[in-house]
Scaffold this motif. Structure first.
Motif: not given
Length: 203
Positions: A119-120, A123, A126, A128-129, A170
């Protein structure tokens, strides 16, 4: 038939001592991309991938379950996928390897930490989750957490609290699939008992 696939899965033989079993794929070609639900194996072995898929992608160092990176960063880039029913790979089960000898080891907590690492990375890049990543994260933080079942309950409890923190930080409710809403609320409400049951059932 020739196809310019980005990733090809090969059927394989699994060897345990003097025993051998065969795991065969159906012969298939998908030209419109694939999702994690399409993939039988989440491992790096037993498949051929275009090197371009790995541009700027590296296995995390010092983590167990580092091949989690495939589902987060490699599979989403596959446009043409193929699987073949021929046996292409022999997988020798190593009784001293992580998969076979990891039961009860605290290092199994890496199955939690590797999700936060992914997840880091998303992010930082850039990315998108979105719905598909939220689904994958919730799967990793529930069914995959069965790796923790052999650890003491207090450790599993704090691992769950940490997983809840990751979800709240997140993931967003408007990016959750309908079938994932229950487990999403288990995390946001911090219901350890329900999570513990779901993990034991590998749901």
């Amino acid at each position: 038939m020739r196809v310019n696939a980005d990733l090809v899965d090969g059927s394989y033989a699994e060897i345990r001592g003097y025993e051998k079993s065969y795991h065969k794929f159906n012969h298939v070609i998908k030209k419109n991309g694939i999702s994690n639900e399409d993939i039988v194996l989440g491992y790096a072995w037993g498949r051929v991938m275009k090197v371009e898929l790995w541009k700027d992608i590296y296995f995390p160092q010092n983590y167990w379950f580092e091949d989690t990176i495939l589902n987060f960063f490699i599979i989403p880039k596959v446009k043409v996928y193929a699987a073949v029913d021929e046996i292409c790979y022999a997988y020798l089960v190593n009784p001293k390897g992580i998969t076979q000898s990891s039961k009860g080891k605290i290092k199994n907590l890496d199955t939690l930490y590797i999700v936060e690492y992914m997840l880091k990375e998303l992010t930082a890049r850039k990315i998108s989750i979105d719905v598909k990543y939220s689904h994958l994260v919730l799967f990793q933080l529930s069914a995959r957490m069965s790796r923790l079942n052999s650890l003491p309950e207090d450790i599993r409890f704090y691992a769950f609290l940490y997983a809840s923190f990751i979800v709240k930080k997140y993931l967003h409710q408007d990016q959750i699939k309908r079938q994932d809403r229950f487990i999403f609320h288990v995390f946001t409400l911090q219901n350890f008992q329900v999570w513990n049951l779901l993990v034991k059932l590998r749901i």
